[in-house]
Design a protein around this motif. Structure first.
Motif, PDB file in Angstrom:
ATOM      1  N   UNK A   1       0.901  -1.268  -0.008  1.00  0.00           N
ATOM      2  CA  UNK A   1       0.012  -0.021   0.032  1.00  0.00           C
ATOM      3  C   UNK A   1       0.891   1.309   0.086  1.00  0.00           C
ATOM      4  N   UNK A   2       2.141   1.353   0.185  1.00  0.00           N
ATOM      5  CA  UNK A   2       2.884   1.995   0.263  1.00  0.00           C
ATOM      6  C   UNK A   2       3.623   2.696  -1.288  1.00  0.00           C
ATOM      7  N   UNK A   3       3.759   3.715  -1.732  1.00  0.00           N
ATOM      8  CA  UNK A   3       4.263   3.910  -2.899  1.00  0.00           C
ATOM      9  C   UNK A   3       5.685   3.676  -2.874  1.00  0.00           C
ATOM     10  N   UNK A   4       6.270   2.889  -3.944  1.00  0.00           N
ATOM     11  CA  UNK A   4       7.847   2.697  -3.799  1.00  0.00           C
ATOM     12  C   UNK A   4       8.618   3.755  -3.689  1.00  0.00           C
ATOM     13  N   UNK A   5       8.335   5.010  -4.348  1.00  0.00           N
ATOM     14  CA  UNK A   5       9.205   6.125  -4.093  1.00  0.00           C
ATOM     15  C   UNK A   5       9.094   6.582  -2.514  1.00  0.00           C
ATOM     16  N   UNK A   6       8.028   6.699  -2.085  1.00  0.00           N
ATOM     17  CA  UNK A   6       8.032   7.111  -0.657  1.00  0.00           C
ATOM     18  C   UNK A   6       8.831   6.443   0.144  1.00  0.00           C
ATOM     19  N   UNK A   7       8.766   4.972   0.140  1.00  0.00           N
ATOM     20  CA  UNK A   7       9.621   4.061   0.915  1.00  0.00           C
ATOM     21  C   UNK A   7      11.018   4.324   0.418  1.00  0.00           C
ATOM     22  N   UNK A   8      11.488   4.591  -0.570  1.00  0.00           N
ATOM     23  CA  UNK A   8      12.935   4.630  -1.018  1.00  0.00           C
ATOM     24  C   UNK A   8      13.423   6.067  -0.313  1.00  0.00           C
ATOM     25  N   UNK A   9      12.469   7.025  -0.241  1.00  0.00           N
ATOM     26  CA  UNK A   9      13.043   8.245   0.322  1.00  0.00           C
ATOM     27  C   UNK A   9      13.032   7.861   2.047  1.00  0.00           C
ATOM     28  N   UNK A  10      12.045   7.275   2.470  1.00  0.00           N
ATOM     29  CA  UNK A  10      12.226   7.147   3.891  1.00  0.00           C
ATOM     30  C   UNK A  10      13.358   6.305   4.408  1.00  0.00           C
ATOM     31  N   UNK A  11      13.726   5.201   3.422  1.00  0.00           N
ATOM     32  CA  UNK A  11      14.976   4.322   3.807  1.00  0.00           C
ATOM     33  C   UNK A  11      16.105   5.270   3.757  1.00  0.00           C
ATOM     34  N   UNK A  12      16.124   6.041   2.753  1.00  0.00           N
ATOM     35  CA  UNK A  12      17.460   6.938   2.727  1.00  0.00           C
ATOM     36  C   UNK A  12      17.473   7.945   4.022  1.00  0.00           C
ATOM     37  N   UNK A  13      16.159   8.340   4.238  1.00  0.00           N
ATOM     38  CA  UNK A  13      16.380   9.123   5.687  1.00  0.00           C
ATOM     39  C   UNK A  13      16.979   8.378   6.925  1.00  0.00           C
ATOM     40  N   UNK A  14      16.393   7.298   7.014  1.00  0.00           N
ATOM     41  CA  UNK A  14      16.885   6.324   8.112  1.00  0.00           C
ATOM     42  C   UNK A  14      18.584   6.183   7.748  1.00  0.00           C
ATOM     43  N   UNK A  15      19.106   5.997   6.822  1.00  0.00           N
ATOM     44  CA  UNK A  15      20.499   6.022   6.482  1.00  0.00           C
ATOM     45  C   UNK A  15      21.118   7.253   6.929  1.00  0.00           C
ATOM     46  N   UNK A  16      20.713   8.183   6.513  1.00  0.00           N
ATOM     47  CA  UNK A  16      21.024   9.815   6.816  1.00  0.00           C
ATOM     48  C   UNK A  16      21.205   9.960   8.340  1.00  0.00           C
ATOM     49  N   UNK A  17      20.208   9.542   9.002  1.00  0.00           N
ATOM     50  CA  UNK A  17      20.244   9.583  10.513  1.00  0.00           C
ATOM     51  C   UNK A  17      21.269   8.774  11.134  1.00  0.00           C
ATOM     52  N   UNK A  18      21.571   7.577  10.713  1.00  0.00           N
ATOM     53  CA  UNK A  18      22.648   6.620  11.170  1.00  0.00           C
ATOM     54  C   UNK A  18      23.914   7.373  10.791  1.00  0.00           C
ATOM     55  N   UNK A  19      23.842   7.769   9.577  1.00  0.00           N
ATOM     56  CA  UNK A  19      25.290   8.605   9.242  1.00  0.00           C
ATOM     57  C   UNK A  19      25.779   9.873  10.098  1.00  0.00           C
ATOM     58  N   UNK A  20      24.843  10.422  10.499  1.00  0.00           N
ATOM     59  CA  UNK A  20      25.110  11.441  11.659  1.00  0.00           C
ATOM     60  C   UNK A  20      24.898  11.072  13.091  1.00  0.00           C
ATOM     61  N   UNK A  21      24.904   9.953  13.462  1.00  0.00           N
ATOM     62  CA  UNK A  21      25.028   9.562  14.843  1.00  0.00           C
ATOM     63  C   UNK A  21      24.073   9.004  15.520  1.00  0.00           C
ATOM     64  N   UNK A  22      22.897   9.093  14.908  1.00  0.00           N
ATOM     65  CA  UNK A  22      21.687   8.378  15.647  1.00  0.00           C
ATOM     66  C   UNK A  22      21.744   6.767  15.644  1.00  0.00           C
ATOM     67  N   UNK A  23      21.013   6.215  16.547  1.00  0.00           N
ATOM     68  CA  UNK A  23      20.902   4.841  16.429  1.00  0.00           C
ATOM     69  C   UNK A  23      19.569   4.415  15.905  1.00  0.00           C
ATOM     70  N   UNK A  24      19.425   3.799  15.051  1.00  0.00           N
ATOM     71  CA  UNK A  24      18.135   3.593  14.499  1.00  0.00           C
ATOM     72  C   UNK A  24      18.023   1.988  14.494  1.00  0.00           C
ATOM     73  N   UNK A  25      16.718   1.869  15.122  1.00  0.00           N
ATOM     74  CA  UNK A  25      16.301   0.433  15.403  1.00  0.00           C
ATOM     75  C   UNK A  25      14.712   0.467  15.075  1.00  0.00           C
ATOM     76  N   UNK A  26      14.422  -0.994  14.930  1.00  0.00           N
ATOM     77  CA  UNK A  26      13.055  -1.133  14.523  1.00  0.00           C
ATOM     78  C   UNK A  26      12.276  -1.275  15.937  1.00  0.00           C
ATOM     79  N   UNK A  27      10.898  -0.790  15.816  1.00  0.00           N
ATOM     80  CA  UNK A  27      10.163  -0.745  16.742  1.00  0.00           C
ATOM     81  C   UNK A  27       8.665  -1.312  16.574  1.00  0.00           C
ATOM     82  N   UNK A  28       8.002  -2.143  17.195  1.00  0.00           N
ATOM     83  CA  UNK A  28       6.691  -2.661  16.966  1.00  0.00           C
ATOM     84  C   UNK A  28       5.815  -1.940  17.823  1.00  0.00           C
ATOM     85  N   UNK A  29       4.707  -1.505  17.127  1.00  0.00           N
ATOM     86  CA  UNK A  29       3.706  -0.817  17.957  1.00  0.00           C
ATOM     87  C   UNK A  29       2.230  -1.404  17.297  1.00  0.00           C
ATOM     88  N   UNK A  30       2.071  -2.564  17.785  1.00  0.00           N
ATOM     89  CA  UNK A  30       1.016  -3.526  17.204  1.00  0.00           C
ATOM     90  C   UNK A  30      -0.564  -2.889  17.226  1.00  0.00           C
TER      91      UNK A  30
END
Length: 496
Positions: free
Chosen positions: A272-301
């Motif tokens: 249901x998510x547009x591929x281009x939206x997910x691609x930009x989101x994953x790039x943002x996650x990588x940027x956050x890690x690059x700048x010193x954040x710790x990025x982890x997956x969290x479940x909110x069922x």
């Protein structure tokens, strides 16, 4: 760079230094509105004379040596859900066409006191019910990136005005995503403060436990400056939080994610998510890690149940709030020819004055609150709301902020979802949980989708009264993207 392309902070500095006057800045934006708003449809009412008078007053106060606020003289577009004594307040509805309130909303009053210049009132989905501004009784607003597409909703006029450089700032309200979703699809920053952090007094109510005023801007610092101006405790709002405004401006200037724990919400990705939206989101996650954040997956069922819970709670509250529009006290009155009863006049007025989406939600809400169904529908939805709040609480024990795409898709064409309410409602899939829990959340631009070249938004969610965390992370990403893009995302917008 012309005056209309400068940020609110830049304009405020120019006015404060005397390099330009508030009148010159307001005149430039009023000229821009005259030039493009026939195409964009951002404004329902332009208050040219009043705006110039406000600007002259700011210039006079400054010339007299008076110390003014940080945004004094800066123009702003104001959503037509906020009460204004000197302009109509219609909420995008025929039932309030031409109505002038006898008082100002607290947000309106604080804007005036801070010296901001209100250019006019912006278009919106009727009574803030919608995700595209197509539900306005006065016609749709259009996305400045592509005039055939929606600018989001319900605050679509506010987002369109800022994206079209008709105003450097605007106000909105966020009940289920009505600031963050329009911001995402028009390449802006849009913030939903903590519920109770900004006053609802004088905001025509849709869903009283959800409605939250907030800012639109073209960058994070401008949004924080506006947030700080109109937020804070208001004794006239019984839901207002009696606590200091979080240090949002300082956080926007800090712009660092070093050492922050960032949680990616598992439930907001995939089908249901547009591929281009997910691609930009994953790039943002990588940027956050690059700048010193710790990025982890969290479940909110429980987040997967947020939308059905919202579409029981919000309509239930709207069916109660909109009962006041009864043709007896103010607003539209149809069929009052002396032969009809009050009940007949009320029925005729509401049939003529409310649009299809408002009628749909009133009926859903009235049914959910009716005898024999209250516990099964509204009561159960409130229990789900509690579960969502608990999911947030558990998540924020592990991480400092949560992130997700702001919307599953980019802006869709005008008319594409007009006859499909369920498809329209999905635009707010990611934004609704923060409203149900009352958390702070912001949308910041994170690039353009490959498929259509339209803006994509990243949502950052923080705990109650953790608004400053949203600005801190948003500003850090903005700085990273500015280096990458060589400027702001809006500089990539096609001319129209």
């Amino acid at each position: 760079m012309t005056l209309i392309h400068k940020s609110a902070a830049e304009l405020a500095a120019l006015i404060a230094s005397g390099e330009v006057s508030a009148v010159e800045v307001s005149r430039a934006h009023l000229d821009r509105i005259a030039e493009v708003d026939e195409q964009v449809g951002a404004f329902l009412h332009v208050a040219e004379d009043a705006a110039l008078a406000q600007a002259r007053a700011v210039d006079a106060r400054r010339a007299a040596g008076e110390e003014l606020g940080p945004l004094a003289g800066v123009p702003i577009a104001h959503k037509d859900v906020f009460a204004t004594t000197d302009m109509p307040t219609t909420c995008g509805s025929k039932i309030l066409e031409g109505w002038r309130p006898p008082y100002d909303a607290t947000v309106t009053r604080r804007l005036r006191e801070a010296g901001l210049v209100i250019l006019g009132k912006t278009n919106m989905d009727e009574f803030a019910m919608g995700s595209s501004t197509e539900n306005s009784a006065f016609g749709p607003s259009r996305n400045p990136w592509d005039l055939s597409r929606v600018p989001g909703g319900s605050s679509g006029g506010s987002s369109a005005a800022v994206a079209a450089f008709e105003a450097p700032l605007s106000t909105g309200t966020d009940t289920g995503g009505s600031i963050r979703q329009p911001a995402a699809v028009t390449g802006l920053v849009g913030m939903k403060p903590t519920y109770g952090g900004s006053s609802r007094y004088g905001v025509v109510a849709f869903a009283s436990s959800l409605d939250t005023p907030g800012p639109f801007a073209r960058n994070v610092l401008d949004a924080a400056l506006l947030h700080a101006v109109f937020s804070g405790h208001d004794p006239r709002d019984s839901t207002s939080i009696d606590a200091p405004v979080p240090p949002v401006v300082e956080a926007a200037r800090q712009a660092s994610v070093e050492g922050l724990r960032v949680g990616v919400v598992n439930e907001f990705s995939g089908e249901g998510y547009q591929p281009g939206v997910l691609a930009r989101f994953h790039e943002a996650c990588a940027l956050l890690e690059e700048f010193g954040a710790k990025v982890v997956e969290v479940s909110c069922p429980s987040f997967r149940y947020a939308m059905p819970a919202y579409y029981l709670i919000a309509p239930s509250e709207c069916s109660s709030n909109l009962a006041r529009f009864d043709a007896m006290r103010f607003g539209l009155r149809v069929g009052d020819d002396g032969t009809r009863s009050a009940e007949e006049v009320m029925a005729l007025t509401r049939a003529a004055g409310f649009g299809p989406e408002v009628k749909r939600r009133i009926m859903i809400g009235t049914y959910a609150l009716s005898s024999g169904y209250y516990d099964a529908y509204y009561g159960q939805a409130q229990k789900v709301r509690t579960l969502i709040t608990r999911d947030f609480t558990a998540a924020f024990e592990q991480v400092d902020v949560l992130i997700s795409p702001t919307t599953p898709t980019t802006a869709f064409p005008i008319g594409e979802r007009a006859d499909d309410p369920m498809a329209m409602y999905l635009a707010d899939l990611c934004t609704i949980p923060a409203n149900l829990a009352g958390n702070a959340a912001i949308s910041v631009p994170c690039g353009l989708a490959d498929e259509d070249g339209m803006p994509v938004g990243l949502q950052i969610m923080a705990p109650v009264l953790g608004d400053d965390r949203c600005y801190r992370v948003g500003a850090a990403l903005e700085a990273a993207y500015r280096d990458r893009w060589g400027g702001s995302l809006l500089e990539k917008a096609p001319a129209f």
